[in-house]
Design an enzyme around this catalytic site. Structure first.
Site, mmCIF file in Angstrom:
data_model
loop_
_atom_site.group_PDB
_atom_site.id
_atom_site.type_symbol
_atom_site.label_atom_id
_atom_site.label_comp_id
_atom_site.label_asym_id
_atom_site.label_seq_id
_atom_site.Cartn_x
_atom_site.Cartn_y
_atom_site.Cartn_z
ATOM 1 N N LYS A 14 -20.019 9.703 22.286
ATOM 2 C CA LYS A 14 -21.442 9.435 22.021
ATOM 3 C C LYS A 14 -22.231 10.736 21.802
ATOM 4 O O LYS A 14 -23.020 10.821 20.864
ATOM 5 C CB LYS A 14 -22.087 8.658 23.193
ATOM 6 C CG LYS A 14 -21.489 7.272 23.416
ATOM 7 C CD LYS A 14 -22.259 6.488 24.469
ATOM 8 C CE LYS A 14 -22.252 7.117 25.855
ATOM 9 N NZ LYS A 14 -20.978 7.000 26.592
ATOM 10 N N ARG A 90 -27.507 0.606 29.567
ATOM 11 C CA ARG A 90 -26.171 0.461 30.153
ATOM 12 C C ARG A 90 -26.028 -0.846 30.915
ATOM 13 O O ARG A 90 -24.964 -1.119 31.459
ATOM 14 C CB ARG A 90 -25.911 1.615 31.125
ATOM 15 C CG ARG A 90 -25.114 2.762 30.535
ATOM 16 C CD ARG A 90 -25.052 3.864 31.590
ATOM 17 N NE ARG A 90 -23.853 4.642 31.506
ATOM 18 C CZ ARG A 90 -23.767 5.827 30.893
ATOM 19 N NH1 ARG A 90 -24.801 6.338 30.283
ATOM 20 N NH2 ARG A 90 -22.630 6.489 30.902
ATOM 21 N N ARG A 129 -12.450 17.458 28.787
ATOM 22 C CA ARG A 129 -13.835 17.955 28.781
ATOM 23 C C ARG A 129 -14.183 18.615 30.115
ATOM 24 O O ARG A 129 -14.933 19.594 30.150
ATOM 25 C CB ARG A 129 -14.778 16.779 28.491
ATOM 26 C CG ARG A 129 -16.258 17.181 28.445
ATOM 27 C CD ARG A 129 -17.142 16.036 27.971
ATOM 28 N NE ARG A 129 -17.272 14.987 28.972
ATOM 29 C CZ ARG A 129 -17.891 13.822 28.766
ATOM 30 N NH1 ARG A 129 -18.417 13.552 27.595
ATOM 31 N NH2 ARG A 129 -17.971 12.919 29.722
ATOM 32 N N ARG A 135 -19.174 19.525 34.606
ATOM 33 C CA ARG A 135 -19.705 18.274 35.170
ATOM 34 C C ARG A 135 -18.845 17.805 36.336
ATOM 35 O O ARG A 135 -17.635 17.647 36.192
ATOM 36 C CB ARG A 135 -19.751 17.190 34.081
ATOM 37 C CG ARG A 135 -20.980 17.295 33.207
ATOM 38 C CD ARG A 135 -20.974 16.275 32.095
ATOM 39 N NE ARG A 135 -20.832 14.900 32.563
ATOM 40 C CZ ARG A 135 -20.966 13.845 31.779
ATOM 41 N NH1 ARG A 135 -21.258 14.005 30.500
ATOM 42 N NH2 ARG A 135 -20.815 12.637 32.266
ATOM 43 N N ARG A 146 -15.886 5.456 36.573
ATOM 44 C CA ARG A 146 -16.894 5.313 35.510
ATOM 45 C C ARG A 146 -16.451 4.265 34.504
ATOM 46 O O ARG A 146 -17.262 3.495 33.997
ATOM 47 C CB ARG A 146 -17.131 6.653 34.814
ATOM 48 C CG ARG A 146 -17.990 7.590 35.653
ATOM 49 C CD ARG A 146 -17.786 9.043 35.291
ATOM 50 N NE ARG A 146 -18.218 9.386 33.958
ATOM 51 C CZ ARG A 146 -17.854 10.498 33.322
ATOM 52 N NH1 ARG A 146 -17.056 11.374 33.903
ATOM 53 N NH2 ARG A 146 -18.291 10.741 32.112
#
Ligand code: ADP
Length: 190
Positions: A14, A90, A129, A135, A146
């Protein structure tokens, strides 16, 4: 105004595709994940509350996120060609709130770009990532949580937007450029 929602699981691309969409169409970007991370970095009360949910792979409660979304939306001003909503909505409640919020402002969602990526690939991308993102939620354990949050609470939104006739399904595997070419067509046709 052309308002776009970019929709998909964590790791579906995204953020990457949003940047290309912004360059092409000049839309204002609203990423709720980025907004929340900025709140955390600034040590605000909202940031402190949000961090607990985020590090656990859960959604921040609707009431908190809907309030902040409205103020971020108004901060973008009136002279924009449209907005790309990234990471919002969401939940069905968020989607209904977004419809109402846009209606009050005389506009609406034109298209929901749904990035479809296989589950194995999602975990791989998130872990990869995590090596550079800094993060705290980009690790295999939180990524699994998640994803299950996504399947339980967010994926039902696909049907919501299919029923509204706004859902454009995009294959989110392959090169960044070829995925973007499909997205570009979907937005142009909206
Ligand atoms: P990703 O889509 O890759 O998981 P985001 O940066 O969009 O990453 O979101 C990170 C986290 O921020 C989510 O796991 C969730 O805890 C929180 N979050 C972001 N957007 C929302 C939202 N619209 N509603 C509730 N929580 C959100």
């Amino acid at each position: 105004m052309k308002n776009v929602v970019i929709f998909g699981a964590p790791g579906s691309g995204k953020g990457t595709q949003s940047e290309l969409i912004i360059k092409e169409f000049g839309l204002a970007h609203i990423s709720t994940g980025d907004v929340l991370r900025a709140e955390i970095a600034n040590g605000t009360e909202l940031g402190k509350t949000a961090k607990g949910y985020m590090d656990n792979g859960q959604l921040v409660p609707d009431s908190l996120i809907i309030d902040i979304l409205a103020s971020v939306l108004d901060s973008k001003g009136k002279n924009i060609p449209g907005v790309i909503f990234d990471g919002f909505p969401r939940t069905i409640a968020q989607a209904e709130a977004l419809n109402a919020m846009l209606k009050e402002r005389g506009t609406q969602i034109n298209v929901v770009v749904g990035l479809e990526v296989e589950e194995d690939e999602l975990i791989k991308r998130i872990v990869e990532r995590g090596k550079t993102s800094g993060r705290s939620d980009d690790n295999a354990e939180t990524a699994k949580k998640r994803l299950s949050t996504y399947f339980n609470q967010t994926l039902p939104l696909k049907d919501f937007y299919v029923k509204e006739g706004k859902y454009a399904s995009i294959k989110g595997m392959g090169s960044i450029e070829s995925i973007f070419a499909d997205i570009k067509k979907a937005i142009e046709n909206a």
